[in-house]
Write a protein that holds these residues in place. Sequence first.
Motif, PDB file in Angstrom:
ATOM      1  N   MET A   1       0.845  -1.179   0.000  1.00  0.00           N
ATOM      2  CA  MET A   1       0.000   0.000   0.000  1.00  0.00           C
ATOM      3  C   MET A   1       0.881   1.229   0.000  1.00  0.00           C
ATOM      4  SD  MET A   1      -2.744   1.525   0.123  1.00  0.00           S
ATOM      5  CE  MET A   1      -2.795   2.890   1.173  1.00  0.00           C
ATOM      6  N   THR A   2       0.680   2.079  -0.954  1.00  0.00           N
ATOM      7  CA  THR A   2       1.530   3.253  -1.069  1.00  0.00           C
ATOM      8  C   THR A   2       0.815   4.497  -0.583  1.00  0.00           C
ATOM      9  OG1 THR A   2       0.772   3.760  -3.307  1.00  0.00           O
ATOM     10  CG2 THR A   2       2.645   2.252  -3.105  1.00  0.00           C
ATOM     11  N   ASP A   3       1.614   5.475  -0.203  1.00  0.00           N
ATOM     12  CA  ASP A   3       1.052   6.767   0.173  1.00  0.00           C
ATOM     13  C   ASP A   3       0.349   7.399  -1.019  1.00  0.00           C
ATOM     14  OD1 ASP A   3       1.995   6.507   2.731  1.00  0.00           O
ATOM     15  OD2 ASP A   3       3.827   7.639   2.370  1.00  0.00           O
ATOM     16  N   ASP A   4       0.844   7.086  -2.236  1.00  0.00           N
ATOM     17  CA  ASP A   4       0.248   7.627  -3.445  1.00  0.00           C
ATOM     18  C   ASP A   4      -1.202   7.184  -3.588  1.00  0.00           C
ATOM     19  OD1 ASP A   4       0.218   8.911  -6.044  1.00  0.00           O
ATOM     20  OD2 ASP A   4       0.230   6.883  -6.871  1.00  0.00           O
ATOM     21  N   SER A   5      -1.476   5.906  -3.360  1.00  0.00           N
ATOM     22  CA  SER A   5      -2.865   5.446  -3.493  1.00  0.00           C
ATOM     23  C   SER A   5      -3.735   6.046  -2.395  1.00  0.00           C
ATOM     24  CB  SER A   5      -2.956   3.920  -3.501  1.00  0.00           C
ATOM     25  OG  SER A   5      -2.461   3.368  -2.319  1.00  0.00           O
ATOM     26  N   GLN A   6      -3.197   6.225  -1.193  1.00  0.00           N
ATOM     27  CA  GLN A   6      -3.958   6.877  -0.117  1.00  0.00           C
ATOM     28  C   GLN A   6      -4.286   8.319  -0.490  1.00  0.00           C
ATOM     29  OE1 GLN A   6      -4.989   5.311   3.176  1.00  0.00           O
ATOM     30  NE2 GLN A   6      -4.827   3.887   1.481  1.00  0.00           N
ATOM     31  N   ALA A   7      -3.317   9.003  -1.098  1.00  0.00           N
ATOM     32  CA  ALA A   7      -3.532  10.381  -1.528  1.00  0.00           C
ATOM     33  C   ALA A   7      -4.597  10.432  -2.628  1.00  0.00           C
ATOM     34  CB  ALA A   7      -2.228  10.999  -2.011  1.00  0.00           C
ATOM     35  N   ARG A   8      -4.540   9.478  -3.562  1.00  0.00           N
ATOM     36  CA  ARG A   8      -5.532   9.443  -4.644  1.00  0.00           C
ATOM     37  C   ARG A   8      -6.929   9.182  -4.088  1.00  0.00           C
ATOM     38  NH1 ARG A   8      -3.731   4.948  -8.170  1.00  0.00           N
ATOM     39  NH2 ARG A   8      -5.750   5.217  -9.161  1.00  0.00           N
ATOM     40  N   ILE A   9      -7.032   8.233  -3.159  1.00  0.00           N
ATOM     41  CA  ILE A   9      -8.328   7.942  -2.542  1.00  0.00           C
ATOM     42  C   ILE A   9      -8.835   9.172  -1.795  1.00  0.00           C
ATOM     43  CG2 ILE A   9      -9.493   6.583  -0.754  1.00  0.00           C
ATOM     44  CD1 ILE A   9      -7.533   4.262  -1.604  1.00  0.00           C
ATOM     45  N   GLY A  10      -7.960   9.798  -1.040  1.00  0.00           N
ATOM     46  CA  GLY A  10      -8.329  11.011  -0.303  1.00  0.00           C
ATOM     47  C   GLY A  10      -8.844  12.097  -1.228  1.00  0.00           C
ATOM     48  N   GLN A  11      -8.196  12.246  -2.380  1.00  0.00           N
ATOM     49  CA  GLN A  11      -8.599  13.256  -3.360  1.00  0.00           C
ATOM     50  C   GLN A  11      -9.981  12.934  -3.937  1.00  0.00           C
ATOM     51  OE1 GLN A  11      -6.366  15.948  -3.993  1.00  0.00           O
ATOM     52  NE2 GLN A  11      -8.306  16.800  -4.702  1.00  0.00           N
TER      53      GLN A  11
ATOM     54  N   GLN B   1      -7.034  -2.366  -2.774  1.00  0.00           N
ATOM     55  CA  GLN B   1      -6.436  -2.646  -1.472  1.00  0.00           C
ATOM     56  C   GLN B   1      -6.412  -1.402  -0.590  1.00  0.00           C
ATOM     57  OE1 GLN B   1      -5.827  -5.637  -0.209  1.00  0.00           O
ATOM     58  NE2 GLN B   1      -6.695  -6.314  -2.142  1.00  0.00           N
ATOM     59  N   GLY B   2      -6.113  -0.277  -1.214  1.00  0.00           N
ATOM     60  CA  GLY B   2      -5.940   0.960  -0.460  1.00  0.00           C
ATOM     61  C   GLY B   2      -7.188   1.439   0.243  1.00  0.00           C
ATOM     62  N   ILE B   3      -8.357   1.234  -0.396  1.00  0.00           N
ATOM     63  CA  ILE B   3      -9.597   1.724   0.213  1.00  0.00           C
ATOM     64  C   ILE B   3      -9.887   0.994   1.509  1.00  0.00           C
ATOM     65  CG2 ILE B   3     -11.162   0.201  -1.084  1.00  0.00           C
ATOM     66  CD1 ILE B   3     -11.763   3.894  -0.067  1.00  0.00           C
ATOM     67  N   LYS B   4      -9.474  -0.260   1.601  1.00  0.00           N
ATOM     68  CA  LYS B   4      -9.716  -1.028   2.828  1.00  0.00           C
ATOM     69  C   LYS B   4      -8.895  -0.473   3.993  1.00  0.00           C
ATOM     70  CE  LYS B   4     -10.793  -5.159   0.168  1.00  0.00           C
ATOM     71  NZ  LYS B   4     -10.474  -6.547  -0.128  1.00  0.00           N
ATOM     72  N   GLU B   5      -7.686  -0.004   3.678  1.00  0.00           N
ATOM     73  CA  GLU B   5      -6.859   0.605   4.717  1.00  0.00           C
ATOM     74  C   GLU B   5      -7.299   2.032   4.996  1.00  0.00           C
ATOM     75  OE1 GLU B   5      -2.657   0.086   3.964  1.00  0.00           O
ATOM     76  OE2 GLU B   5      -3.022  -1.899   3.139  1.00  0.00           O
ATOM     77  N   PHE B   6      -7.718   2.735   3.941  1.00  0.00           N
ATOM     78  CA  PHE B   6      -8.153   4.129   4.080  1.00  0.00           C
ATOM     79  C   PHE B   6      -9.289   4.237   5.093  1.00  0.00           C
ATOM     80  CE2 PHE B   6     -10.533   7.912   2.727  1.00  0.00           C
ATOM     81  CZ  PHE B   6      -9.518   8.840   2.584  1.00  0.00           C
ATOM     82  N   SER B   7     -10.240   3.321   4.993  1.00  0.00           N
ATOM     83  CA  SER B   7     -11.429   3.359   5.849  1.00  0.00           C
ATOM     84  C   SER B   7     -11.306   2.457   7.073  1.00  0.00           C
ATOM     85  CB  SER B   7     -12.641   2.900   5.053  1.00  0.00           C
ATOM     86  OG  SER B   7     -12.434   1.564   4.605  1.00  0.00           O
ATOM     87  N   ASP B   8     -10.298   1.568   7.061  1.00  0.00           N
ATOM     88  CA  ASP B   8     -10.192   0.517   8.069  1.00  0.00           C
ATOM     89  C   ASP B   8     -11.452  -0.342   8.048  1.00  0.00           C
ATOM     90  OD1 ASP B   8      -8.781  -0.937   9.944  1.00  0.00           O
ATOM     91  OD2 ASP B   8      -9.602   0.188  11.634  1.00  0.00           O
ATOM     92  N   TRP B   9     -11.948  -0.608   6.829  1.00  0.00           N
ATOM     93  CA  TRP B   9     -13.148  -1.420   6.625  1.00  0.00           C
ATOM     94  C   TRP B   9     -12.789  -2.495   5.615  1.00  0.00           C
ATOM     95  CZ3 TRP B   9     -17.621  -1.348   9.217  1.00  0.00           C
ATOM     96  CH2 TRP B   9     -18.746  -1.964   8.665  1.00  0.00           C
ATOM     97  N   PRO B  10     -13.074  -3.788   5.893  1.00  0.00           N
ATOM     98  CA  PRO B  10     -12.516  -4.870   5.077  1.00  0.00           C
ATOM     99  C   PRO B  10     -13.232  -5.165   3.759  1.00  0.00           C
ATOM    100  CG  PRO B  10     -13.802  -5.770   6.870  1.00  0.00           C
ATOM    101  CD  PRO B  10     -13.766  -4.270   7.082  1.00  0.00           C
ATOM    102  N   THR B  11     -14.436  -4.639   3.585  1.00  0.00           N
ATOM    103  CA  THR B  11     -15.218  -5.054   2.421  1.00  0.00           C
ATOM    104  C   THR B  11     -15.555  -3.892   1.496  1.00  0.00           C
ATOM    105  OG1 THR B  11     -17.274  -4.819   3.679  1.00  0.00           O
ATOM    106  CG2 THR B  11     -16.240  -7.013   3.651  1.00  0.00           C
ATOM    107  N   ILE B  12     -15.952  -4.268   0.290  1.00  0.00           N
ATOM    108  CA  ILE B  12     -16.384  -3.324  -0.736  1.00  0.00           C
ATOM    109  C   ILE B  12     -17.782  -3.763  -1.129  1.00  0.00           C
ATOM    110  CG2 ILE B  12     -15.912  -2.600  -3.135  1.00  0.00           C
ATOM    111  CD1 ILE B  12     -12.902  -3.149  -2.402  1.00  0.00           C
ATOM    112  N   PRO B  13     -18.725  -2.885  -1.374  1.00  0.00           N
ATOM    113  CA  PRO B  13     -18.592  -1.441  -1.575  1.00  0.00           C
ATOM    114  C   PRO B  13     -18.432  -0.646  -0.277  1.00  0.00           C
ATOM    115  CG  PRO B  13     -20.895  -2.084  -1.727  1.00  0.00           C
ATOM    116  CD  PRO B  13     -20.095  -3.358  -1.594  1.00  0.00           C
TER     117      PRO B  13
END
Length: 110
Positions: free
Chosen positions: A1-11, A61-73
Motif C-alpha cells: 500500500m503506497t502513500d500515493d494510493s492513499q492520496a488518490r483515494i483522499g482526493q 487494497q488501499g480503500i480497505k486501509e483508508f477506511s479501516d473497513w474490510p469489504t467493498i462497496p
Amino acid sequence: MTDDSQARIGQIVTDNDVVLFMKGTPLFPQCGFSSRAIAILDHLGVAYQGVDVLQDQSIRQGIKEFSDWPTIPQLYVKGEFVGGSDIMMEMYEAGELQQLLADKGLVPAG
C-alpha cells in the motif's frame, strides 16, 4: 500500500460529495452488494461518483486501509465514511440515509 494510493483515494473522497467505491460500475455492477448499494443511491436520487476498484488494484487494497473497513462497496458522503451495503440498507430502511443526505444538502428533505 503506497502513500500515493492513499492520496488518490483522499482526493476522490474530497472532490465528490457522494462516492461509492464498488466492484464494477453503476451501469454494470460486478457483485450483488455493489448492485444493492447502487439501487439504494439511485432510489434516493442522489448524484454520486462510482469508483470501480476492479480497475485499479492499488485502490482496491488501499480503500480497505483508508477506511479501516474490510469489504467493498464503501460509501462516503462529504468526505465521511458511511459504511458498506449492509449498513447502507439498515440506514435506508430506518430513514437515516435519507436524513444524512438531506442534512448534507444533497437531496431534498423528506
